[in-house]
Design an enzyme around this catalytic site. Structure first.
Site, PDB file in Angstrom:
ATOM      1  N   HIS A  55       0.840  -1.202   0.000  1.00 29.55           N
ATOM      2  CA  HIS A  55       0.000   0.000   0.000  1.00 29.55           C
ATOM      3  C   HIS A  55       0.878   1.256   0.000  1.00 29.55           C
ATOM      4  CE1 HIS A  55      -2.818  -2.877   2.211  1.00 29.55           C
ATOM      5  NE2 HIS A  55      -3.504  -2.552   1.148  1.00 29.55           N
ATOM      6  N   GLY A 165      -2.903  -1.444  -7.372  1.00 32.04           N
ATOM      7  CA  GLY A 165      -1.791  -2.386  -7.489  1.00 32.04           C
ATOM      8  C   GLY A 165      -2.017  -3.419  -8.585  1.00 32.04           C
ATOM      9  N   ASP A 168      -3.852  -6.821  -7.821  1.00 27.99           N
ATOM     10  CA  ASP A 168      -5.251  -7.103  -8.171  1.00 27.99           C
ATOM     11  C   ASP A 168      -5.438  -6.751  -9.646  1.00 27.99           C
ATOM     12  OD1 ASP A 168      -6.726  -7.631  -5.398  1.00 27.99           O
ATOM     13  OD2 ASP A 168      -5.206  -6.085  -5.113  1.00 27.99           O
TER      14      ASP A 168
HETATM   15  P1  AMP Z   1      -6.442  -3.742  -0.581  1.00 27.02           P
HETATM   16  O1  AMP Z   1      -6.356  -2.987   0.690  1.00 27.02           O
HETATM   17  O2  AMP Z   1      -5.998  -5.156  -0.494  1.00 27.02           O
HETATM   18  O3  AMP Z   1      -7.762  -3.553  -1.292  1.00 27.02           O
HETATM   19  O4  AMP Z   1      -5.377  -3.058  -1.540  1.00 27.02           O
HETATM   20  C1  AMP Z   1      -5.433  -1.689  -1.823  1.00 27.02           C
HETATM   21  C2  AMP Z   1      -4.581  -1.422  -3.043  1.00 27.02           C
HETATM   22  O5  AMP Z   1      -3.244  -1.825  -2.772  1.00 27.02           O
HETATM   23  C3  AMP Z   1      -5.049  -2.223  -4.272  1.00 27.02           C
HETATM   24  O6  AMP Z   1      -4.953  -1.401  -5.414  1.00 27.02           O
HETATM   25  C4  AMP Z   1      -4.067  -3.355  -4.305  1.00 27.02           C
HETATM   26  O7  AMP Z   1      -3.869  -3.882  -5.598  1.00 27.02           O
HETATM   27  C5  AMP Z   1      -2.800  -2.698  -3.786  1.00 27.02           C
HETATM   28  N1  AMP Z   1      -1.898  -3.704  -3.245  1.00 27.02           N
HETATM   29  C6  AMP Z   1      -2.198  -4.707  -2.385  1.00 27.02           C
HETATM   30  N2  AMP Z   1      -1.125  -5.489  -2.161  1.00 27.02           N
HETATM   31  C7  AMP Z   1      -0.118  -4.967  -2.915  1.00 27.02           C
HETATM   32  C8  AMP Z   1       1.239  -5.323  -3.135  1.00 27.02           C
HETATM   33  N3  AMP Z   1       1.792  -6.387  -2.545  1.00 27.02           N
HETATM   34  N4  AMP Z   1       1.976  -4.555  -3.957  1.00 27.02           N
HETATM   35  C9  AMP Z   1       1.432  -3.485  -4.580  1.00 27.02           C
HETATM   36  N5  AMP Z   1       0.155  -3.094  -4.431  1.00 27.02           N
HETATM   37  C10 AMP Z   1      -0.616  -3.829  -3.602  1.00 27.02           C
END
Ligand code: AMP
Length: 299
Positions: A55, A165, A168
């Site tokens: 994040h 990210g 996803d």
């Molecule tokens: P989430 O809180 O899991 O919904 O993630 C929020 C954002 O962070 C989304 O756009 C994800 O794709 C991105 N994200 C989650 N994990 C990673 C990672 N390991 N590397 C880069 N971006 C990430």
């Protein structure tokens, strides 16, 4: 840290570097109006919280190109098809706030569910086939919930640019499709996957892995690496078969899908696809993990 909401409104606020926390749309928008009026740009990083370096890499990217960075933390109920999954989704808000402060993020938007949704609200966006492939097959309704909340966040924050990210990957394609369909004036940026030193893709859900699971989970990134190294040697269907076997043979890991897909349609790739991505989802112990790697990018 300064909290702005109906209950707390610190009149003495004047430190521009402080993280400002808003829990209501109105107060957030009042603040953002000043940014827009002075022609400063807004970068949005939407999250579900339980923040990690993945994040923070999105926030760092946003900081390079924008004046004001808004991170949202909202565990969006409409994108969870399994109520148990929603209930046990990690929530670590105090730690999240510390990380955002350290990162120099300007604004945290942390609404309650009632601030975002009215009772019995309906939403349906025709996203086409992308909605039902891969993740869509295993998480029915997930992308309706994702588009519903991201649409709302775009409307509330009106960012110049929003950061997502590659982790996803399918979500990014779907949000891009929504932005095109609804002609939303926002630029989208996809940021690379941040990994632990041993290759495991960072994820809020990694908290749930037992130490045994943690070892077995490495098969996902190992297999994606193997596919990358062998991409020019074997054909796509051989690679897919071999990769499925590698993951299925790992104890404690239940493969949901492994696909070598066209990076634009997510249908099975052919050798001429302009973009090719290998995507995997598997249950490791009780925890569902996803990962992917770009094999061909814009040829
Ligand atoms: P989430 O809180 O899991 O919904 O993630 C929020 C954002 O962070 C989304 O756009 C994800 O794709 C991105 N994200 C989650 N994990 C990673 C990672 N390991 N590397 C880069 N971006 C990430």
């Amino acid at each position: 840290m300064v909290i702005f909401n109906e209950l707390y409104n610190f009149a003495g606020f004047n430190n521009f570097n402080d993280l400002k926390i808003f829990t209501t749309k109105n107060n957030l928008q009042q603040h953002l109006l000043q940014i827009q009026d002075s022609h400063r740009t807004i970068g949005l990083v939407p999250t579900l919280g339980a923040l990690h370096q993945g994040h923070l890499s999105l926030i760092a990217q946003a900081q390079q190109y924008n004046d004001e960075i808004v991170c949202s933390i909202f565990v969006n109920p409409t994108q969870f098809n399994d109520p148990k999954d929603l209930e046990k989704y990690p929530r670590t808000i105090e730690h999240d706030i510390k990380l955002l402060e350290q990162a120099g993020c300007n604004v945290l938007f942390k609404p309650e569910v009632e601030e975002i949704y009215d009772d019995n609200e309906q939403w349906h966006l025709n996203i086409g086939e992308l909605e039902h492939l891969l993740e869509g097959k295993f998480r029915p309704g997930h992308y309706q919930g994702v588009t519903q909340v991201v649409y709302k966040l775009f409307n509330i924050v009106k960012p110049d640019t929003a950061y997502f990210g590659q982790k996803d990957y399918q979500q990014f394609l779907i949000i891009k499709k929504m932005v095109d369909l609804l002609k939303i004036p926002v630029q989208l940026v996809m940021c690379p996957i941040k990994r632990e030193p041993d290759g495991l893709a960072m994820s809020s859900r990694n908290i749930h892995l037992t130490s045994e699971d943690r070892k077995h989970a490495l098969i996902l990134s190992k297999t994606l690496n193997w596919v990358t190294s062998n991409f020019n040697i074997n054909n796509i269907s051989q690679l897919k078969k071999e990769a499925e076997l590698m993951i299925s043979n790992e104890p404690g890991v239940g493969l949901e899908y492994f696909e070598i897909a066209d990076g634009d349609t997510l249908h099975a790739a052919n050798q001429n696809s302009k973009n090719i991505v290998a995507l995997v989802a598997a249950k490791v112990g009780k925890t569902r993990l996803i990962d992917n790697v770009l094999l061909v990018h814009g040829r």
